[in-house]
Design a protein around this motif. Structure first.
Motif, PDB file in Angstrom:
ATOM      1  N   PHE A 319      -1.246 -13.834  -2.659  1.00 25.80           N
ATOM      2  CA  PHE A 319      -1.000 -12.573  -1.957  1.00 25.80           C
ATOM      3  C   PHE A 319       0.458 -12.337  -1.531  1.00 25.80           C
ATOM      4  O   PHE A 319       0.879 -11.172  -1.442  1.00 25.80           O
ATOM      5  N   PRO A 320       1.285 -13.379  -1.284  1.00 26.74           N
ATOM      6  CA  PRO A 320       2.676 -13.064  -0.917  1.00 26.74           C
ATOM      7  C   PRO A 320       3.455 -12.370  -2.034  1.00 26.74           C
ATOM      8  O   PRO A 320       4.509 -11.765  -1.779  1.00 26.74           O
ATOM      9  N   PHE A 321       2.957 -12.444  -3.277  1.00 23.10           N
ATOM     10  CA  PHE A 321       3.676 -11.872  -4.415  1.00 23.10           C
ATOM     11  C   PHE A 321       3.112 -10.516  -4.840  1.00 23.10           C
ATOM     12  O   PHE A 321       3.525  -9.963  -5.850  1.00 23.10           O
ATOM     13  N   VAL A 322       2.144 -10.006  -4.076  1.00 22.06           N
ATOM     14  CA  VAL A 322       1.532  -8.714  -4.387  1.00 22.06           C
ATOM     15  C   VAL A 322       2.086  -7.678  -3.415  1.00 22.06           C
ATOM     16  O   VAL A 322       2.033  -7.855  -2.198  1.00 22.06           O
ATOM     17  N   ASP A 323       2.613  -6.582  -3.948  1.00 22.55           N
ATOM     18  CA  ASP A 323       3.236  -5.552  -3.113  1.00 22.55           C
ATOM     19  C   ASP A 323       2.282  -4.415  -2.761  1.00 22.55           C
ATOM     20  O   ASP A 323       2.431  -3.789  -1.712  1.00 22.55           O
ATOM     21  N   ALA A 324       1.322  -4.126  -3.631  1.00 21.98           N
ATOM     22  CA  ALA A 324       0.392  -3.019  -3.367  1.00 21.98           C
ATOM     23  C   ALA A 324      -0.442  -3.334  -2.126  1.00 21.98           C
ATOM     24  O   ALA A 324      -1.087  -4.392  -2.065  1.00 21.98           O
ATOM     25  N   GLY A 326      -3.348  -2.315  -0.785  1.00 19.38           N
ATOM     26  CA  GLY A 326      -4.784  -2.552  -0.922  1.00 19.38           C
ATOM     27  C   GLY A 326      -5.116  -3.920  -1.507  1.00 19.38           C
ATOM     28  O   GLY A 326      -5.824  -4.718  -0.875  1.00 19.38           O
ATOM     29  N   PRO A 327      -4.614  -4.222  -2.719  1.00 15.32           N
ATOM     30  CA  PRO A 327      -4.879  -5.544  -3.296  1.00 15.32           C
ATOM     31  C   PRO A 327      -4.360  -6.697  -2.434  1.00 15.32           C
ATOM     32  O   PRO A 327      -4.998  -7.752  -2.355  1.00 15.32           O
ATOM     33  N   ARG A 328      -3.207  -6.497  -1.793  1.00 15.16           N
ATOM     34  CA  ARG A 328      -2.662  -7.561  -0.954  1.00 15.16           C
ATOM     35  C   ARG A 328      -3.593  -7.861   0.222  1.00 15.16           C
ATOM     36  O   ARG A 328      -3.883  -9.030   0.516  1.00 15.16           O
ATOM     37  N   LEU A 329      -4.103  -6.838   0.881  1.00 14.94           N
ATOM     38  CA  LEU A 329      -5.021  -7.051   1.994  1.00 14.94           C
ATOM     39  C   LEU A 329      -6.336  -7.665   1.531  1.00 14.94           C
ATOM     40  O   LEU A 329      -6.940  -8.477   2.237  1.00 14.94           O
ATOM     41  N   ALA A 330      -6.780  -7.287   0.316  1.00 20.03           N
ATOM     42  CA  ALA A 330      -8.004  -7.881  -0.228  1.00 20.03           C
ATOM     43  C   ALA A 330      -7.808  -9.374  -0.459  1.00 20.03           C
ATOM     44  O   ALA A 330      -8.708 -10.187  -0.155  1.00 20.03           O
ATOM     45  N   LEU A 331      -6.652  -9.752  -0.989  1.00 15.35           N
ATOM     46  CA  LEU A 331      -6.367 -11.179  -1.217  1.00 15.35           C
ATOM     47  C   LEU A 331      -6.219 -11.931   0.108  1.00 15.35           C
ATOM     48  O   LEU A 331      -6.660 -13.079   0.235  1.00 15.35           O
ATOM     49  N   ILE A 332      -5.600 -11.291   1.108  1.00 15.68           N
ATOM     50  CA  ILE A 332      -5.490 -11.927   2.425  1.00 15.68           C
ATOM     51  C   ILE A 332      -6.875 -12.173   3.009  1.00 15.68           C
ATOM     52  O   ILE A 332      -7.155 -13.244   3.564  1.00 15.68           O
TER      53      ILE A 332
END
Length: 434
Positions: A319-324, A326-332
């Motif tokens: 998740f630290p490498f995802v900028d979008a 929505g997807p970043r919060l889903a991975l968190i």
């Protein structure tokens, strides 16, 4: 040296438990876990105002957060062995009274020493909480009916964070961070008084399932060195690394790195806890369904907890490498909430290879070793943030380290957990086990 022997007791009748009392005790233990995790969460939820008011560096705050675990594992081990002599009623009462007392130092003087003193006492009192409350719960249910209550007990942990995040944040924003400590002290004391009145050991206590000194016992070294127990510890270790970061650093990360408001951060943490709660409630029927179809414990409860830790580890590293957003919060959410199902399952797999009379002690060992990340991860994260070129780079490194640890722990658990094989090697009976 005399050979080690295992003495099997004659079967004894187990008194049927009263249904209402059984579920009252279950509800009390769920509430116990809710308070437990609210107490753990308060420092992280108040991290930003506390650091601002006291002028703390990330490393100092990380040290205060890690101080929670200074005595956490040791007390878990010691109380685990004491549980063979002291009733669960007394143990859980003393723990919650200590929780209430631990919140008081910062209400007198807010400083680094008082914050650390309170966290050290709280950690010592909460070290045995999960394992001893699970042990107490198992005294009210036969082995074949423990999946649901186990999930509910650990569900209390997710529910505690889910409830605590908005309520504690509301208290902090509206009345100052000290108010949260005061309220939690009162709530802990009230639970202790109610438990003293209604809490009792159940009919599936070891004294009912075996005849005192004639109980089935094995050398602790043999039990603890089985692959199942070692794998369960590995599973717990991976989950605890994510959990310790969640309590200590996730609120600060959401606010300082993702620019969330206090309310938005609390909502995100509640959503993550909600995911954990949903997974916990889903795992019980899932595991039961697999076992009813003849799937071994290795592949039902063992593989489920191992896979959960591995998947969460992958999400943590990604998740630290995802900028979008929505997807970043889903991975968190997956990284910090996905390990929830590992907690009840590592107790279940451990219980399958432990005689009832020794279960509390072994649970204490598993919890004591499995939660050691709480001593290391918060301080290490603060150090990485302070020494990196930017706080963002420090957080990224910390999450990559966490993901690597979780992947290794999950893989080790998947390889080692084999309850059926280990029961045979230990010479335990082949029928329903405790």
């Amino acid at each position: 040296m005399a050979p080690r022997t295992v003495t099997h007791s004659r079967p004894v009748s187990v008194p049927a438990s009263d249904g209402r009392r059984t579920w009252l005790i279950t509800a009390m233990i769920v509430a116990f876990m809710v308070i437990n995790f609210a107490d753990k969460s308060v420092l992280g939820l108040a991290a930003v105002p506390i650091m601002a008011e006291l002028g703390l560096s990330n490393s100092t705050y990380g040290l205060i957060s890690s101080s929670f675990s200074f005595l956490f594992s040791v007390s878990g081990l010691l109380v685990g062995f004491l549980s063979t002599r002291i009733s669960s009623r007394v143990l859980l009462f003393v723990m919650t009274v200590a929780w209430a007392v631990a919140q008081l130092p910062v209400l007198v003087v807010a400083s680094v020493p008082t914050l650390m003193a309170g966290r050290i006492l709280l950690g010592a009192a909460e070290g045995p909480a999960a394992s001893m409350s699970m042990h107490a719960l198992y005294k009210w249910f036969p082995p074949e009916r423990r999946a649901l209550p186990s999930a509910l007990q650990i569900g209390g942990a997710a529910l505690g964070t889910l409830i605590a995040a908005p309520l504690v944040t509301w208290l902090i924003d509206g009345f100052g961070w000290r108010s949260a400590y005061a309220v939690l002290a009162v709530v802990s004391a009230c639970w202790a008084l109610l438990w003293w009145r209604v809490g009792h050991d159940g009919p599936y206590d070891e004294k009912h399932t075996a005849n005192g000194s004639n109980a089935l016992r094995l050398p602790y070294r043999r039990i603890l060195l089985t692959g199942t127990v070692l794998g369960s510890i590995a599973s717990a270790f991976g989950a605890a690394w994510a959990l310790s970061l969640s309590h200590a650093w996730l609120p600060a990360y959401l606010r300082t790195q993702l620019d969330m408001s206090a309310a938005a951060s609390a909502t995100a943490i509640s959503v993550i806890s909600g995911l954990g709660l949903v997974l916990l409630l889903a795992v019980s029927p899932f595991v039961d369904a697999l076992k009813s179809r003849g799937v071994s414990s290795r592949w039902s409860s063992g593989a489920a907890q191992s896979t959960a830790v591995c998947v969460a580890g992958c999400a943590m590293a990604a998740f630290p490498f995802v900028d979008a957003p929505g997807p970043r919060l889903a991975l968190i959410a997956l990284a910090f909430g996905g390990t929830a199902i590992a907690v009840p399952l590592h107790y279940m797999t451990t219980a399958e290879v432990v005689p009832p009379a020794q279960r509390g002690a072994v649970f204490g060992v598993v919890a004591g070793i499995g939660t050691l990340p709480g001593l290391v991860a918060p301080f290490l994260t603060g150090h990485l943030i302070d020494t990196a070129a930017t706080p963002s780079a420090g957080y990224t490194t910390a999450f990559l380290v966490a993901g690597g640890v979780m992947l290794m722990a999950g893989t080790a658990a998947l390889t080692a957990i084999r309850p059926e094989r280990d029961r045979r090697h230990l010479g335990l009976d082949t029928g329903p086990h405790s």
